[in-house]
Design a protein around this motif. Structure first.
Motif, PDB file in Angstrom:
ATOM      1  N   UNK A  24      -2.745   3.207   9.821  1.00  0.00           N
ATOM      2  CA  UNK A  24      -1.831   2.084  10.006  1.00  0.00           C
ATOM      3  C   UNK A  24      -1.856   1.557  11.440  1.00  0.00           C
ATOM      4  N   UNK A  25      -2.067   2.440  12.397  1.00  0.00           N
ATOM      5  CA  UNK A  25      -2.230   1.972  13.794  1.00  0.00           C
ATOM      6  C   UNK A  25      -3.426   1.034  13.879  1.00  0.00           C
ATOM      7  N   UNK A  61       9.122   5.828   4.621  1.00  0.00           N
ATOM      8  CA  UNK A  61       9.995   6.897   4.128  1.00  0.00           C
ATOM      9  C   UNK A  61       9.859   8.169   4.956  1.00  0.00           C
ATOM     10  N   UNK A  62       9.107   8.083   6.070  1.00  0.00           N
ATOM     11  CA  UNK A  62       8.971   9.231   6.955  1.00  0.00           C
ATOM     12  C   UNK A  62       8.101  10.333   6.411  1.00  0.00           C
ATOM     13  N   UNK A  63       7.163  10.015   5.508  1.00  0.00           N
ATOM     14  CA  UNK A  63       6.331  11.034   4.884  1.00  0.00           C
ATOM     15  C   UNK A  63       4.847  10.856   5.190  1.00  0.00           C
ATOM     16  N   UNK A  64       4.538  10.040   6.197  1.00  0.00           N
ATOM     17  CA  UNK A  64       3.138   9.753   6.499  1.00  0.00           C
ATOM     18  C   UNK A  64       2.481  10.934   7.200  1.00  0.00           C
ATOM     19  N   UNK A  81       0.821  -1.204   0.000  1.00  0.00           N
ATOM     20  CA  UNK A  81       0.000   0.000   0.000  1.00  0.00           C
ATOM     21  C   UNK A  81       0.860   1.262   0.000  1.00  0.00           C
ATOM     22  N   UNK A  82       0.347   2.320  -0.624  1.00  0.00           N
ATOM     23  CA  UNK A  82       1.067   3.592  -0.685  1.00  0.00           C
ATOM     24  C   UNK A  82       1.220   4.195   0.704  1.00  0.00           C
ATOM     25  N   UNK A  83       0.195   4.040   1.536  1.00  0.00           N
ATOM     26  CA  UNK A  83       0.251   4.602   2.891  1.00  0.00           C
ATOM     27  C   UNK A  83       1.407   4.012   3.674  1.00  0.00           C
TER      28      UNK A  83
END
Length: 565
Positions: free
Chosen positions: A45-46, A34-37, A26-28
């Motif tokens: 995601x949690x 990559x630290x961009x969420x 998944x993109x998310x």
């Protein structure tokens, strides 16, 4: 009983690992690694990792009034991959669920789950800029499960019942869940590494194509050059067909359906018109969207990439897939990258064509020309950092783009010293990434000098010359110094190196204006000297001093009050 636990926990873990593979696509999830969420991504995601923990609980085995389960796998993985916030969040979700299920270990297991997520999160912080190895994740998983056993013994009552439980479930859960976490992390990272390898291969392929088309596109975009370029792309890829257009008609079509997609035909695809109008990539996902009237046309999908010269869109690159295939995300990135490279090459061609009409001191040499060797070295350097330091790779890509943009824009105009220094820094960022400790750069520039103006592409060729012909042929650490200061009437700039120096014979030739052939991206010291002479009507001074084996110093003395309008 213990062997039964091993077997059931192994089956439970396999379910979690399958979920891990799906989540890794998944993109998310990729943005999080990559630290961009964003906050929304983190919350999502949690919940996902917490749900994995809940799934691990439901698939557990009831033993002595408690559950032997694989709940920890999803929670610890969340911490290792997303940090403390994600680890604690997933632990709260899965832990509170366990408390609500009840049982004499409900509270202890719920608390342990939260602690395990937080513990894994802080371990994950230590590996933020590098990949955690499977052996390390195995150890983290084992320690996390040992923590759970300790918490069960510390909180659950009666203690004798808790002790009996730990004796039965301790070894199977510590072993199998530790292995499960290790496999989970391994599956996720393998999936990401494969994607990065594919991206790196596509980048190399795009660069190879750009290198082959460099001399062709310097002649501009017409039916002849378009056919050559389309043929090169078709031969180098597995595309069903490749086409190039101008703003009105097809210039070339190579591959399948070339019997009825012919050069000279008016553009049929609506996606192409939209791309030419908007400047954005457009996707045609069916034969109807492609706009072909031929019933047996084998082409089923197309990606349209606009080609630019400056701010003007002059045409489009089109790549096609045939029946049963779609334009993949990899195809999209490949097409976008190739379009950017072609646009840059076409802009260079446009600038060169303009330079032929301008009667200035070798203005043609001022136009930035993409050097394939520099591009190859730069892209290989960036690719090498993709797996080890993604942030550094991103910054180097920005520097590379900034370097070429300034190369294209600054050759035929005056710029400030600050702009010229930024251009040099973009170039040096790539070189320093390649040569690491072998190259040291020192800048000593008076702040008041930064606003002074000088011809564009003045310093970068001198710095490049110092690197290629001074520092790199030498041994040990090379040092480049860029100095600038203001005198009452002049701006004085020096570029020094501690390289191999220049022989007396060659130095004398340079001082007498004899051209000595050089290679590389810059236009060379002689062109800089001639341009300064022309721009300032002999009022600027260019000197070069060198001692063989010790280094070279180039000094520019530029009048401050000279009009540059």
């Amino acid at each position: 009983m213990i062997w039964l636990l091993f077997e059931r926990l192994a089956l439970n873990t396999s379910l979690i690992i399958t979920l891990a593979y799906l989540v890794s696509k998944t993109k998310t999830f990729k943005k999080t690694l990559r630290g961009k969420a964003s906050r929304k991504d983190m919350v999502l995601l949690i919940c996902v990792f917490g749900a994995m923990g809940i799934a691990g609980t439901y698939t557990g085995i009831e033993i002595k009034g408690a559950l032997a389960n694989s709940r920890v796998v999803g929670v610890v993985a969340a911490g290792l991959l997303g940090g403390p916030i994600m680890g604690l969040g997933a632990g709260l979700v899965a832990g509170l669920h366990r408390v609500l299920l009840g049982g004499f270990t409900a509270l202890s297991c719920g608390v342990a789950t939260m602690i395990e997520g937080l513990f894994a999160g802080y371990i994950g912080l230590k590996f933020r800029h590098k990949r955690i190895k499977w052996q390390q994740s195995l150890i983290v998983g084992i320690v996390a499960e040992i923590i759970q056993m300790i918490v069960i013994l510390a909180i659950s009552r009666p203690f004798t019942q808790a002790w009996d439980l730990v004796q039965v479930i301790g070894l199977p859960m510590i072993t199998m869940n530790g292995i499960g976490i290790s496999i989970f992390i391994g599956v996720v990272q393998t999936a990401l590494e494969e994607e990065e390898q594919i991206a790196a291969l596509q980048a190399q392929k795009a660069l190879q194509i750009a290198n082959q088309t460099l001399t062709i596109l310097r002649l501009g975009l017409n039916e002849k050059t378009a056919l050559q370029v389309a043929q090169i792309i078709f031969d180098q890829t597995d595309m069903a067909a490749v086409a190039l257009t101008d703003r009105e008609k097809i210039l070339a079509h190579v591959g399948k359906a070339s019997d009825h997609h012919k050069s000279g035909m008016v553009i049929q695809t609506r996606a192409t018109w939209l791309a030419l109008e908007s400047g954005g990539l457009k996707l045609a996902e069916s034969r109807e969207e492609i706009g072909c009237r031929e019933p047996k046309c084998p082409l089923s999908a197309a990606l349209v990439v606009p080609l630019r010269v400056g701010s003007q869109i002059i045409g489009a690159l089109k790549i096609y897939r045939e029946h049963g295939q779609k334009i993949s995300p990899v195809d999209w990135e490949f097409g976008a990258g190739l379009g950017m490279l072609f646009s840059t090459q076409l802009e260079v061609a446009e600038l060169e064509a303009r330079a032929q009409l301008v009667a200035k001191a070798e203005l043609r040499a001022l136009q930035a020309q993409i050097n394939p060797h520099f591009l190859f070295n730069a892209i290989n350097t960036i690719v090498s950092f993709c797996r080890t330091d993604a942030e550094k790779a991103r910054k180097l890509l920005i520097q590379l783009g900034d370097f070429f943009r300034k190369n294209l824009q600054s050759g035929d105009k005056f710029v400030t010293l600050q702009e010229e220094c930024e251009h040099v820094r973009s170039y040096l960022a790539i070189e320093q990434a390649r040569f690491s400790d072998r190259l040291k750069v020192e800048e000593k520039i008076e702040e008041t000098a930064l606003s002074c103006r000088l011809p564009g592409l003045t310093l970068q060729p001198l710095v490049e010359n110092a690197l290629k012909h001074g520092v790199y042929p030498g041994k040990g650490q090379g040092v480049i110094q860029i100095l600038a200061s203001l005198e009452p009437e002049n701006l004085v700039i020096q570029v020094k190196d501690n390289g191999v120096g220049i022989s007396k014979e060659k130095l004398e030739q340079l001082r007498n204006g004899v051209k000595i052939s050089t290679t590389g991206l810059g236009i060379g010291v002689q062109n800089v000297a001639q341009r300064l002479k022309y721009a300032y009507h002999d009022q600027a001074c260019f000197t070069i001093d060198s001692t063989q084996g010790e280094g070279t110093c180039v000094t520019l003395t530029i009048p401050r009050q000279f009009s540059v309008e």
